[in-house]
Motif scaffolding. Structure first.
Motif, PDB file in Angstrom:
ATOM      1  N   MET A   1       0.852  -1.199   0.000  1.00  0.00           N
ATOM      2  CA  MET A   1       0.000   0.000   0.000  1.00  0.00           C
ATOM      3  C   MET A   1       0.885   1.245   0.000  1.00  0.00           C
ATOM      4  N   SER A   2       0.630   2.210  -0.846  1.00  0.00           N
ATOM      5  CA  SER A   2       1.485   3.383  -0.986  1.00  0.00           C
ATOM      6  C   SER A   2       1.246   4.368   0.149  1.00  0.00           C
ATOM      7  N   ASN A   3       2.179   5.318   0.282  1.00  0.00           N
ATOM      8  CA  ASN A   3       2.038   6.356   1.302  1.00  0.00           C
ATOM      9  C   ASN A   3       0.782   7.179   1.070  1.00  0.00           C
ATOM     10  N   ARG A   4       0.448   7.360  -0.214  1.00  0.00           N
ATOM     11  CA  ARG A   4      -0.745   8.151  -0.551  1.00  0.00           C
ATOM     12  C   ARG A   4      -1.995   7.489   0.011  1.00  0.00           C
ATOM     13  N   GLU A   5      -2.015   6.162   0.004  1.00  0.00           N
ATOM     14  CA  GLU A   5      -3.196   5.432   0.465  1.00  0.00           C
ATOM     15  C   GLU A   5      -3.214   5.306   1.988  1.00  0.00           C
ATOM     16  N   LYS A   6      -2.049   5.289   2.632  1.00  0.00           N
ATOM     17  CA  LYS A   6      -1.980   5.078   4.073  1.00  0.00           C
ATOM     18  C   LYS A   6      -2.411   6.310   4.851  1.00  0.00           C
ATOM     19  N   ARG A   7      -1.992   7.472   4.407  1.00  0.00           N
ATOM     20  CA  ARG A   7      -2.285   8.675   5.170  1.00  0.00           C
ATOM     21  C   ARG A   7      -3.646   9.264   4.792  1.00  0.00           C
ATOM     22  N   ALA A   8      -4.085  10.212   5.601  1.00  0.00           N
ATOM     23  CA  ALA A   8      -5.354  10.884   5.326  1.00  0.00           C
ATOM     24  C   ALA A   8      -5.279  11.618   3.991  1.00  0.00           C
ATOM     25  N   ILE A   9      -6.410  11.710   3.323  1.00  0.00           N
ATOM     26  CA  ILE A   9      -6.481  12.428   2.048  1.00  0.00           C
ATOM     27  C   ILE A   9      -6.452  13.923   2.350  1.00  0.00           C
ATOM     28  N   ARG A  10      -5.467  14.597   1.800  1.00  0.00           N
ATOM     29  CA  ARG A  10      -5.266  16.029   2.069  1.00  0.00           C
ATOM     30  C   ARG A  10      -6.123  16.867   1.108  1.00  0.00           C
ATOM     31  N   VAL A  11      -7.037  17.640   1.676  1.00  0.00           N
ATOM     32  CA  VAL A  11      -8.025  18.377   0.879  1.00  0.00           C
ATOM     33  C   VAL A  11      -7.832  19.884   1.033  1.00  0.00           C
ATOM     34  N   LEU A  12      -7.843  20.592  -0.091  1.00  0.00           N
ATOM     35  CA  LEU A  12      -7.821  22.051  -0.102  1.00  0.00           C
ATOM     36  C   LEU A  12      -9.176  22.540  -0.602  1.00  0.00           C
ATOM     37  N   ILE A  13      -9.806  23.422   0.160  1.00  0.00           N
ATOM     38  CA  ILE A  13     -11.100  23.994  -0.213  1.00  0.00           C
ATOM     39  C   ILE A  13     -10.861  25.317  -0.928  1.00  0.00           C
ATOM     40  N   VAL A  14     -11.447  25.482  -2.116  1.00  0.00           N
ATOM     41  CA  VAL A  14     -11.265  26.710  -2.890  1.00  0.00           C
ATOM     42  C   VAL A  14     -12.637  27.333  -3.148  1.00  0.00           C
ATOM     43  N   ASP A  15     -12.959  28.358  -2.374  1.00  0.00           N
ATOM     44  CA  ASP A  15     -14.268  29.017  -2.464  1.00  0.00           C
ATOM     45  C   ASP A  15     -14.132  30.410  -1.876  1.00  0.00           C
ATOM     46  N   ASP A  16     -14.746  31.401  -2.510  1.00  0.00           N
ATOM     47  CA  ASP A  16     -14.573  32.775  -2.036  1.00  0.00           C
ATOM     48  C   ASP A  16     -15.554  33.164  -0.933  1.00  0.00           C
ATOM     49  N   HIS A  17     -16.395  32.219  -0.488  1.00  0.00           N
ATOM     50  CA  HIS A  17     -17.341  32.512   0.589  1.00  0.00           C
ATOM     51  C   HIS A  17     -16.849  31.902   1.907  1.00  0.00           C
ATOM     52  N   PRO A  18     -16.505  32.720   2.895  1.00  0.00           N
ATOM     53  CA  PRO A  18     -16.004  32.207   4.175  1.00  0.00           C
ATOM     54  C   PRO A  18     -16.953  31.229   4.857  1.00  0.00           C
ATOM     55  N   VAL A  19     -18.252  31.461   4.726  1.00  0.00           N
ATOM     56  CA  VAL A  19     -19.224  30.565   5.364  1.00  0.00           C
ATOM     57  C   VAL A  19     -19.152  29.168   4.741  1.00  0.00           C
ATOM     58  N   VAL A  20     -18.992  29.107   3.423  1.00  0.00           N
ATOM     59  CA  VAL A  20     -18.853  27.816   2.745  1.00  0.00           C
ATOM     60  C   VAL A  20     -17.559  27.136   3.172  1.00  0.00           C
ATOM     61  N   GLN A  21     -16.476  27.897   3.215  1.00  0.00           N
ATOM     62  CA  GLN A  21     -15.197  27.345   3.667  1.00  0.00           C
ATOM     63  C   GLN A  21     -15.328  26.733   5.053  1.00  0.00           C
ATOM     64  N   ALA A  22     -15.928  27.488   5.967  1.00  0.00           N
ATOM     65  CA  ALA A  22     -16.064  27.029   7.353  1.00  0.00           C
ATOM     66  C   ALA A  22     -16.962  25.793   7.440  1.00  0.00           C
ATOM     67  N   GLY A  23     -18.055  25.823   6.680  1.00  0.00           N
ATOM     68  CA  GLY A  23     -18.983  24.692   6.710  1.00  0.00           C
ATOM     69  C   GLY A  23     -18.357  23.405   6.196  1.00  0.00           C
ATOM     70  N   LEU A  24     -17.636  23.500   5.085  1.00  0.00           N
ATOM     71  CA  LEU A  24     -16.984  22.317   4.519  1.00  0.00           C
ATOM     72  C   LEU A  24     -15.882  21.810   5.444  1.00  0.00           C
ATOM     73  N   THR A  25     -15.116  22.744   6.007  1.00  0.00           N
ATOM     74  CA  THR A  25     -14.049  22.341   6.928  1.00  0.00           C
ATOM     75  C   THR A  25     -14.618  21.606   8.122  1.00  0.00           C
ATOM     76  N   SER A  26     -15.693  22.140   8.683  1.00  0.00           N
ATOM     77  CA  SER A  26     -16.343  21.506   9.834  1.00  0.00           C
ATOM     78  C   SER A  26     -16.912  20.141   9.468  1.00  0.00           C
ATOM     79  N   MET A  27     -17.520  20.052   8.288  1.00  0.00           N
ATOM     80  CA  MET A  27     -18.112  18.798   7.837  1.00  0.00           C
ATOM     81  C   MET A  27     -17.072  17.700   7.688  1.00  0.00           C
TER      82      MET A  27
END
Length: 213
Positions: A1-27
């Motif tokens: 199993m590769s390192n990519r599969e072992k560790r958590a999937i690293r996600v970047l949120i790209v959205d100009d609305h702070p409320v959306v950013q916060a909601g997705l991060t919390s989710m």
């Protein structure tokens, strides 16, 4: 199993609305298999963060000031970024879907997507597969069956939307009415419509031409 599969999937949120950013991060923060590494408010900021932080997945909004989502996808492709992109948007016109996939998006979700569906999409795209909901995939397939309109045809279609006649279009573009007529016929054939009025309606409905106030 590769390192990519072992560790958590690293996600970047790209959205100009702070409320959306916060909601997705919390989710997403409650799930150990996903790690939100940050948020970007613009395409330019996202590109800088991709270079610096090397996320696995981008959740990308299409409508942002400055560099929009499609432009950001194209820039990511040019820089050969390894990050895979899931478009997450409120908009689902056929042309938005088509342009996103053509520009390199691996997934397409609407912002009212459930938490479980979003997690499934992230896992699927991270594994190297596409994730496009069935109803969107059907519309994408229909859109891709049509040949793309040429730049000149799009130009003429925009003028049709504005109500110009063949003579008016010919004068504006310095081409003959007969040439305009040939372009209009080609547009109708590609859009699979019977007249110019229907062509205008389809162009607006499917987002091929954007109406600005």
């Amino acid at each position: 199993m590769s390192n990519r599969e072992k560790r958590a999937i690293r996600v970047l949120i790209v959205d100009d609305h702070p409320v959306v950013q916060a909601g997705l991060t919390s989710m997403l923060a409650t799930h150990g298999e996903v790690e939100v590494i940050g948020s970007a408010s613009s395409g330019e900021e996202a590109l800088a963060m991709v270079k610096r932080d090397m996320p696995d997945i981008l959740l990308l909004d299409l409508r942002m000031p400055g560099m929009n989502g499609i432009d950001t996808l194209c820039a990511l492709k040019e820089m050969k970024a390894s990050a895979r992109v899931i478009v997450l948007t409120s908009f689902e016109t056929d042309e938005n879907i088509y342009r996103s996939i053509q520009a390199g998006a691996k997934g397409y979700l609407l912002k009212d997507t459930s938490q479980q569906q979003m997690l499934e999409a992230i896992a699927t795209v991270h594994a190297g597969r596409r994730h496009i909901p069935n109803q969107i995939a059907a519309r994408l397939a229909e859109r891709m069956l049509r040949s793309s309109l040429t730049a000149r045809e799009l130009e003429i279609l925009e003028m049709l939307v504005k109500g110009l006649t063949n003579k008016g279009i010919g004068g504006a573009l310095s081409i003959s009415e007969n040439t305009v007529r040939n372009h209009v016929n080609s547009i109708m054939e590609k859009l699979e419509v019977s007249d110019r009025t229907e062509a205008v309606a389809v162009a607006i409905q499917q987002g091929i031409i954007q109406i600005t106030s």
